[in-house]
Design a protein around this motif. Structure first.
Motif, mmCIF file in Angstrom:
data_model
loop_
_atom_site.group_PDB
_atom_site.id
_atom_site.type_symbol
_atom_site.label_atom_id
_atom_site.label_comp_id
_atom_site.label_asym_id
_atom_site.label_seq_id
_atom_site.Cartn_x
_atom_site.Cartn_y
_atom_site.Cartn_z
ATOM 1 N N VAL A 160 0.835 -1.209 0.000
ATOM 2 C CA VAL A 160 0.000 0.000 0.000
ATOM 3 C C VAL A 160 0.868 1.257 0.000
ATOM 4 O O VAL A 160 0.539 2.246 -0.664
ATOM 5 C CB VAL A 160 -1.036 -0.001 1.151
ATOM 6 C CG1 VAL A 160 -0.408 0.333 2.502
ATOM 7 C CG2 VAL A 160 -2.176 0.962 0.846
ATOM 8 N N LEU A 161 1.987 1.218 0.680
ATOM 9 C CA LEU A 161 2.895 2.377 0.665
ATOM 10 C C LEU A 161 3.555 2.540 -0.705
ATOM 11 O O LEU A 161 3.730 3.662 -1.190
ATOM 12 C CB LEU A 161 3.932 2.250 1.777
ATOM 13 C CG LEU A 161 3.352 2.356 3.195
ATOM 14 C CD1 LEU A 161 4.408 1.994 4.233
ATOM 15 C CD2 LEU A 161 2.770 3.735 3.464
ATOM 16 N N ARG A 162 3.897 1.430 -1.339
ATOM 17 C CA ARG A 162 4.465 1.481 -2.692
ATOM 18 C C ARG A 162 3.437 2.038 -3.675
ATOM 19 O O ARG A 162 3.742 2.904 -4.495
ATOM 20 C CB ARG A 162 4.918 0.083 -3.142
ATOM 21 C CG ARG A 162 5.421 0.054 -4.588
ATOM 22 C CD ARG A 162 5.750 -1.347 -5.071
ATOM 23 N NE ARG A 162 4.710 -2.333 -4.856
ATOM 24 C CZ ARG A 162 3.586 -2.428 -5.564
ATOM 25 N NH1 ARG A 162 3.330 -1.577 -6.552
ATOM 26 N NH2 ARG A 162 2.697 -3.379 -5.307
ATOM 27 N N GLU A 163 2.207 1.541 -3.589
ATOM 28 C CA GLU A 163 1.155 2.018 -4.488
ATOM 29 C C GLU A 163 0.877 3.499 -4.288
ATOM 30 O O GLU A 163 0.643 4.233 -5.252
ATOM 31 C CB GLU A 163 -0.131 1.202 -4.305
ATOM 32 C CG GLU A 163 -0.084 -0.166 -4.932
ATOM 33 C CD GLU A 163 0.016 -0.124 -6.452
ATOM 34 O OE1 GLU A 163 -0.429 0.851 -7.095
ATOM 35 O OE2 GLU A 163 0.553 -1.092 -7.027
ATOM 36 N N LEU A 164 0.908 3.956 -3.049
ATOM 37 C CA LEU A 164 0.694 5.371 -2.768
ATOM 38 C C LEU A 164 1.790 6.211 -3.440
ATOM 39 O O LEU A 164 1.505 7.232 -4.073
ATOM 40 C CB LEU A 164 0.682 5.610 -1.259
ATOM 41 C CG LEU A 164 0.159 6.968 -0.821
ATOM 42 C CD1 LEU A 164 -1.324 7.103 -1.111
ATOM 43 C CD2 LEU A 164 0.415 7.169 0.661
ATOM 44 N N LEU A 165 3.003 5.746 -3.338
ATOM 45 C CA LEU A 165 4.118 6.447 -3.967
ATOM 46 C C LEU A 165 3.963 6.462 -5.488
ATOM 47 O O LEU A 165 4.161 7.489 -6.143
ATOM 48 C CB LEU A 165 5.439 5.791 -3.561
ATOM 49 C CG LEU A 165 6.710 6.509 -3.966
ATOM 50 C CD1 LEU A 165 6.771 7.928 -3.409
ATOM 51 C CD2 LEU A 165 7.929 5.718 -3.492
ATOM 52 N N GLU A 166 3.555 5.331 -6.071
ATOM 53 C CA GLU A 166 3.401 5.240 -7.515
ATOM 54 C C GLU A 166 2.231 6.072 -8.037
ATOM 55 O O GLU A 166 2.339 6.742 -9.057
ATOM 56 C CB GLU A 166 3.213 3.777 -7.949
ATOM 57 C CG GLU A 166 4.466 2.939 -7.804
ATOM 58 C CD GLU A 166 4.239 1.475 -8.158
ATOM 59 O OE1 GLU A 166 3.132 1.115 -8.645
ATOM 60 O OE2 GLU A 166 5.168 0.678 -7.953
ATOM 61 N N GLU A 167 1.082 6.020 -7.352
ATOM 62 C CA GLU A 167 -0.119 6.658 -7.871
ATOM 63 C C GLU A 167 -0.312 8.100 -7.428
ATOM 64 O O GLU A 167 -0.897 8.898 -8.149
ATOM 65 C CB GLU A 167 -1.360 5.833 -7.495
ATOM 66 C CG GLU A 167 -1.381 4.480 -8.170
ATOM 67 C CD GLU A 167 -2.694 3.754 -8.018
ATOM 68 O OE1 GLU A 167 -3.637 4.291 -7.402
ATOM 69 O OE2 GLU A 167 -2.778 2.623 -8.526
ATOM 70 N N VAL A 168 0.156 8.422 -6.225
ATOM 71 C CA VAL A 168 -0.046 9.758 -5.664
ATOM 72 C C VAL A 168 1.255 10.560 -5.687
ATOM 73 O O VAL A 168 1.242 11.778 -5.612
ATOM 74 C CB VAL A 168 -0.643 9.660 -4.233
ATOM 75 C CG1 VAL A 168 -0.886 11.024 -3.631
ATOM 76 C CG2 VAL A 168 -1.953 8.860 -4.261
ATOM 77 N N GLY A 169 2.377 9.862 -5.801
ATOM 78 C CA GLY A 169 3.662 10.532 -5.919
ATOM 79 C C GLY A 169 4.261 10.977 -4.603
ATOM 80 O O GLY A 169 5.161 11.805 -4.577
ATOM 81 N N THR A 170 3.783 10.405 -3.509
ATOM 82 C CA THR A 170 4.344 10.771 -2.210
ATOM 83 C C THR A 170 4.389 9.559 -1.289
ATOM 84 O O THR A 170 3.526 8.691 -1.358
ATOM 85 C CB THR A 170 3.545 11.912 -1.530
ATOM 86 O OG1 THR A 170 4.205 12.290 -0.323
ATOM 87 C CG2 THR A 170 2.116 11.508 -1.226
ATOM 88 N N GLY A 171 5.394 9.546 -0.451
ATOM 89 C CA GLY A 171 5.500 8.541 0.594
ATOM 90 C C GLY A 171 5.251 9.166 1.962
ATOM 91 O O GLY A 171 5.499 8.534 2.981
#
Length: 158
Positions: A53-64
């Motif tokens: 979920v953290l990886r997907e957030l970074l990929e789709e939203v551009g932030t960690g």
């Protein structure tokens, strides 16, 4: 008509990203009119759902700049509509089996970069009230969004 009931569900994670005022992030799918959704994506082989979920957030939203503050106790499933069966994900799945997480956004709006990944998912984004999610969802995801709006309401107050 082909019977797709024997096809498996695709393992997936979803993020309900809460901003500082308790509203949640939704993104508008590229090229799909009025298709607003929460960030979500597949779980890689051997990947822990929390890491996914953290990886997907970074990929789709551009932030960690987020932390996990909750997790739905159940895996939630949806079936694809007939028009997408045999088309989406190469026709290998009947729908998705999802593990949903509540996350607290630790950044500022400027940290959201929809084009940070080479294959962006969203063309626009906004913050909405959690209760608005079901009305924004495409029909086949609406039940899951209703469950999330109900079960994650406690996180909107944190």
């Amino acid at each position: 008509m082909t019977d797709h009931s024997s096809l498996p569900y695709r393992l997936n994670v979803g993020a309900v990203l809460f901003g500082p005022d308790g509203r949640v992030f939704v993104g508008k799918r590229i090229g799909v009119p009025d298709a607003w959704q929460l960030p979500q994506g597949g779980i890689d082989a051997g990947e822990d759902p929390r890491e996914a979920v953290l990886r997907e957030l970074l990929e789709e939203v551009g932030t960690g700049k987020a932390e996990v503050i909750g997790e739905h106790p159940c895996w939630l499933e949806y079936d694809l509509p007939p028009s997408l069966l045999g088309v989406a994900w190469g026709g290998k799945y009947r729908g998705q089996k999802q593990k949903w997480f509540a996350l607290k956004f630790l950044g500022a709006d400027e940290d959201i970069q929809l084009n940070a990944h080479e294959h962006p998912e969203f063309e626009d984004w906004k913050w909405v009230e959690l209760a608005e999610l079901p009305a924004l969802a495409v029909a086949f995801k609406r039940e899951i969004y209703e469950i999330l709006a109900r079960d994650f309401a406690v996180y909107a107050k944190l």
